[in-house]
Write a protein that holds these residues in place. Structure first.
Motif, short mmCIF file in Angstrom:
data_model
loop_
_atom_site.label_atom_id
_atom_site.label_comp_id
_atom_site.label_asym_id
_atom_site.label_seq_id
_atom_site.Cartn_x
_atom_site.Cartn_y
_atom_site.Cartn_z
N GLU A 1 -6.09 -4.87 4.15
CA GLU A 1 -4.90 -4.84 3.29
C GLU A 1 -4.22 -3.48 3.36
O GLU A 1 -4.87 -2.46 3.57
N SER A 2 -2.93 -3.48 3.11
CA SER A 2 -2.16 -2.25 3.01
C SER A 2 -0.94 -2.52 2.13
O SER A 2 -0.63 -3.66 1.83
N GLY A 3 -0.28 -1.43 1.72
CA GLY A 3 0.96 -1.57 0.97
C GLY A 3 0.86 -1.31 -0.51
O GLY A 3 1.87 -1.33 -1.21
N GLY A 4 -0.34 -1.08 -1.01
CA GLY A 4 -0.47 -0.78 -2.43
C GLY A 4 0.07 0.59 -2.76
O GLY A 4 0.43 1.37 -1.88
N GLY A 5 0.15 0.88 -4.05
CA GLY A 5 0.63 2.19 -4.47
C GLY A 5 0.98 2.20 -5.94
O GLY A 5 0.62 1.30 -6.69
N LEU A 6 1.68 3.27 -6.33
CA LEU A 6 2.11 3.46 -7.72
C LEU A 6 3.60 3.13 -7.82
O LEU A 6 4.41 3.64 -7.03
N VAL A 7 3.96 2.31 -8.78
CA VAL A 7 5.36 1.92 -8.95
C VAL A 7 5.66 1.79 -10.44
O VAL A 7 4.75 1.51 -11.23
N GLN A 8 6.90 2.01 -10.81
CA GLN A 8 7.29 1.85 -12.21
C GLN A 8 7.48 0.37 -12.55
O GLN A 8 7.78 -0.45 -11.66
N ALA A 9 7.33 0.05 -13.80
CA ALA A 9 7.57 -1.32 -14.25
C ALA A 9 8.97 -1.76 -13.84
O ALA A 9 9.93 -0.99 -13.93
#
Length: 124
Positions: free
Chosen positions: A6-14
Motif C-alpha cells: 500500500e501507499s498514499g497515506g498521510g496527514l490531511v485536514q478534515a
C-alpha cells in the motif's frame, strides 16, 4: 507468493482527500476480488470497501458510502481507494487484501493475503 504494498497515506485536514494505492505481485490479479480494511487505535479492523475481479461490482461500508470510491487497474495489478470528504473518524491504518475467491467481501476470514498497511490521519 503474493505481495501487496500500500501507499498514499498521510496527514490531511478534515474535508480533504487522499488516494490510496495497493500494488500486487503475482499472476492472475484480475481473477481475484480485492478489499480495503482499516483499523483505528483501540478498535478492531473493519471492512471499508471491496471490488470484484473485473471491477464491475463494488461494495462499501455504510460509514464511507458516498465519500470513498474503490477501483482497480488490472493492467497495472493495482487497486485504489479514493477517499473524499475525510473525517477525523477515518483516522486508521488502512490495509488492502486479496479475497480468496467467490466469498463475501466484509468478513476478514475470506481474505488470504494482506498488505502491511498505510496510515491515514485526519485532523479536525
Amino acid at each position: 507468493q503474493v505481495q501487496l504494498v500500500e501507499s498514499g497515506g498521510g496527514l490531511v485536514q478534515a474535508g480533504g482527500s487522499l488516494r490510496l494505492s495497493c500494488a500486487a505481485s503475482g499472476r492472475s490479479f484480475s481473477n481475484y476480488a480485492m478489499g480495503w480494511f482499516r483499523q483505528a487505535p483501540g478498535k478492531e479492523r473493519e471492512f471499508v470497501a471491496g471490488i470484484s475481479g473485473s471491477g464491475a461490482n463494488t461494495y462499501y461500508a455504510d460509514s464511507v458510502k458516498g465519500r470513498f470510491t474503490i477501483s482497480r487497474d488490472n493492467a497495472k495489478n493495482t487497486v485504489y481507494l479514493q477517499m473524499n470528504s475525510l473525517k477525523p473518524e477515518d483516522t486508521a491504518v488502512h490495509y488492502c487484501a486479496r479475497n480468496k475467491g467467490g466469498l463475501g467481501y466484509t468478513d476478514q476470514i475470506n481474505y488470504d493475503y494482506w498488505g502491511q498497511g498505510t496510515q491515514v490521519t485526519v485532523s479536525s
